[in-house]
Design a protein around this motif. Structure first.
Motif, PDB file in Angstrom:
ATOM      1  N   HIS A  55       0.817  -1.214   0.000  1.00  0.00           N
ATOM      2  CA  HIS A  55       0.000   0.000   0.000  1.00  0.00           C
ATOM      3  C   HIS A  55       0.850   1.263   0.000  1.00  0.00           C
ATOM      4  CE1 HIS A  55      -3.276  -2.749   0.728  1.00  0.00           C
ATOM      5  NE2 HIS A  55      -2.691  -3.166   1.836  1.00  0.00           N
ATOM      6  N   VAL A  56       1.921   1.219  -0.774  1.00  0.00           N
ATOM      7  CA  VAL A  56       2.794   2.371  -0.977  1.00  0.00           C
ATOM      8  C   VAL A  56       2.637   2.816  -2.424  1.00  0.00           C
ATOM      9  CG1 VAL A  56       5.197   3.171  -1.021  1.00  0.00           C
ATOM     10  CG2 VAL A  56       4.439   1.599   0.776  1.00  0.00           C
ATOM     11  N   ASN A  57       2.560   4.121  -2.648  1.00  0.00           N
ATOM     12  CA  ASN A  57       2.416   4.652  -3.994  1.00  0.00           C
ATOM     13  C   ASN A  57       3.589   4.179  -4.857  1.00  0.00           C
ATOM     14  OD1 ASN A  57       2.212   6.170  -6.347  1.00  0.00           O
ATOM     15  ND2 ASN A  57       1.549   8.018  -5.280  1.00  0.00           N
ATOM     16  N   PRO A  58       3.341   3.397  -5.916  1.00  0.00           N
ATOM     17  CA  PRO A  58       4.446   2.874  -6.735  1.00  0.00           C
ATOM     18  C   PRO A  58       5.246   3.961  -7.439  1.00  0.00           C
ATOM     19  CG  PRO A  58       2.331   2.405  -7.767  1.00  0.00           C
ATOM     20  CD  PRO A  58       2.031   2.915  -6.380  1.00  0.00           C
ATOM     21  N   GLU A  59       4.630   5.128  -7.686  1.00  0.00           N
ATOM     22  CA  GLU A  59       5.363   6.212  -8.334  1.00  0.00           C
ATOM     23  C   GLU A  59       6.529   6.686  -7.465  1.00  0.00           C
ATOM     24  OE1 GLU A  59       2.940   9.407  -9.675  1.00  0.00           O
ATOM     25  OE2 GLU A  59       1.490   8.095 -10.686  1.00  0.00           O
ATOM     26  N   LEU A  60       6.390   6.512  -6.173  1.00  0.00           N
ATOM     27  CA  LEU A  60       7.462   6.884  -5.254  1.00  0.00           C
ATOM     28  C   LEU A  60       8.723   6.096  -5.565  1.00  0.00           C
ATOM     29  CD1 LEU A  60       7.838   8.657  -2.628  1.00  0.00           C
ATOM     30  CD2 LEU A  60       7.525   6.533  -1.365  1.00  0.00           C
ATOM     31  N   LEU A  61       8.575   4.827  -5.924  1.00  0.00           N
ATOM     32  CA  LEU A  61       9.733   3.986  -6.233  1.00  0.00           C
ATOM     33  C   LEU A  61      10.350   4.380  -7.568  1.00  0.00           C
ATOM     34  CD1 LEU A  61      10.663   1.787  -4.245  1.00  0.00           C
ATOM     35  CD2 LEU A  61       8.270   2.420  -3.946  1.00  0.00           C
ATOM     36  N   GLY A  62       9.524   4.856  -8.500  1.00  0.00           N
ATOM     37  CA  GLY A  62      10.064   5.351  -9.765  1.00  0.00           C
ATOM     38  C   GLY A  62      10.924   6.581  -9.550  1.00  0.00           C
ATOM     39  N   ASP A  63      10.444   7.484  -8.697  1.00  0.00           N
ATOM     40  CA  ASP A  63      11.233   8.677  -8.371  1.00  0.00           C
ATOM     41  C   ASP A  63      12.515   8.295  -7.640  1.00  0.00           C
ATOM     42  OD1 ASP A  63       9.177  10.138  -9.467  1.00  0.00           O
ATOM     43  OD2 ASP A  63       8.264  10.654  -7.540  1.00  0.00           O
ATOM     44  N   HIS A 123      11.011  13.444   1.257  1.00  0.00           N
ATOM     45  CA  HIS A 123       9.624  13.067   0.980  1.00  0.00           C
ATOM     46  C   HIS A 123       8.862  12.649   2.233  1.00  0.00           C
ATOM     47  CE1 HIS A 123       9.756  13.127  -3.485  1.00  0.00           C
ATOM     48  NE2 HIS A 123      11.049  12.940  -3.289  1.00  0.00           N
ATOM     49  N   LYS A 124       9.547  12.699   3.385  1.00  0.00           N
ATOM     50  CA  LYS A 124       8.911  12.385   4.668  1.00  0.00           C
ATOM     51  C   LYS A 124       8.277  10.988   4.670  1.00  0.00           C
ATOM     52  CE  LYS A 124       8.021  17.182   5.996  1.00  0.00           C
ATOM     53  NZ  LYS A 124       8.870  17.780   4.944  1.00  0.00           N
ATOM     54  N   VAL A 125       9.058  10.021   4.235  1.00  0.00           N
ATOM     55  CA  VAL A 125       8.626   8.623   4.260  1.00  0.00           C
ATOM     56  C   VAL A 125       9.661   7.800   5.011  1.00  0.00           C
ATOM     57  CG1 VAL A 125       7.329   8.796   2.111  1.00  0.00           C
ATOM     58  CG2 VAL A 125       9.741   8.151   2.044  1.00  0.00           C
TER      59      VAL A 125
END
Length: 293
Positions: A55-63, A123-125
């Protein structure tokens, strides 16, 4: 099985910075570059797929992948240059000549980890969340990348007559071993070891998703650190081109440190019961279990 480079087409033979796969006018695609690019693309796809399941935004991994490349490549080069300084001290202009070869995976890991920490802060993750999602892709990428050593006739081990011996052309043998034709295919050993580590990490990930295991955030990355380091220690002992610090093989020293830090981290998570949440906690309000960008 005998891995014989002499049977390869001429275009596959090594010419710095690596053998050419395709050349059309000014466009040149080399084997090593193709393997690295394929590893990165496959790694991003896998990490994004795993991110969805957590449940993590996959776009975050692309960035993140862009940050990792930017952090890993310069550090991989700097690491190599530092431990080969006598070679570069008299020719500082060669320090940036990465296209001539000379990078180290441990440097890339360190650079990537630093980049991921900065990315997580910006990104505060959770860094541990990111590290877990990247770890399987990282070790798979290492398994793929090692085949670049095959095409470059490099990173092989001591002479051997084992059935799976590796043929090395004369021009790539060390002068003191010029009379030997066959060597340990250490690139193959490490590639196979890394594939086993990948299988272990993926198994742990999906067992946690199916609630058959309770894993803390950071577990996958720490398991990667320990298991990869174990394999690198014994494989490095076979190589004849190790970066050295006196009589000590740098890769083995760093790997021992990786095992120590990885085990210490796992003890921190489980023995000392660090409060990072379980990765399967479906009702957690912690930001690590929510969709992130």
């Amino acid at each position: 099985m005998i891995l014989d480079f002499s049977a390869l087409p001429l275009a596959f033979q090594f010419t710095s910075p690596g053998p050419i796969l395709v050349e059309v006018g000014p466009i040149v695609i080399r084997w090593y570059g193709l393997l690295i690019a394929s590893a990165v693309l496959l790694g991003v796809a896998i990490s994004q797929n795993l991110a969805k399941r957590r449940h993590v935004n996959p776009e975050l991994l692309g960035d993140l992948s862009i940050w990792l490349v930017i952090g890993a490549i310069p550090m991989a080069r700097l690491y190599y240059v530092l431990f080969q300084w006598p070679e570069y001290a008299g020719h500082p202009e060669k320090i940036i000549a990465i296209w001539q070869g000379g990078i180290a995976i441990h440097g890339a890991i360190i650079g990537g980890a630093i980049a991921a920490m900065i990315f997580a802060k910006v990104h505060k993750v959770s860094f541990w969340q990111l590290a877990d999602l990247v770890a399987p892709s990282l070790i798979l990428g290492q398994a793929i990348g090692r085949w670049g050593n095959f095409f470059n006739s490099e990173a092989f081990g001591r002479p051997t007559n084992l059935p799976w011996k590796l043929y090395i052309p004369l021009e790539h043998r060390p002068p003191n071993l010029a009379n030997f034709e066959y060597f340990h295919p250490t690139f193959l050993y490490e590639s196979l070891w890394n594939l086993m580590v990948f299988a272990l990490l993926i198994t742990l990930f999906f067992r946690a998703i199916s609630k058959k295991l309770r894993l803390k955030l950071g577990t996958l990355f720490l398991v990667y650190l320990v298991t990869y380091s174990f394999g690198r220690i014994w494989i490095e002992g076979l190589r004849i081109d190790s970066l050295m610090l006196g009589t000590v093989r740098i890769a083995q020293l760093v790997s021992f440190s990786g095992i120590f830090l990885g085990l210490l981290g796992l003890a921190w998570l489980y023995v000392l019961n660090h409060p990072l949440p379980d990765v399967i906690a479906p009702n957690s309000v912690n930001k690590d279990s929510q969709p992130q960008r």
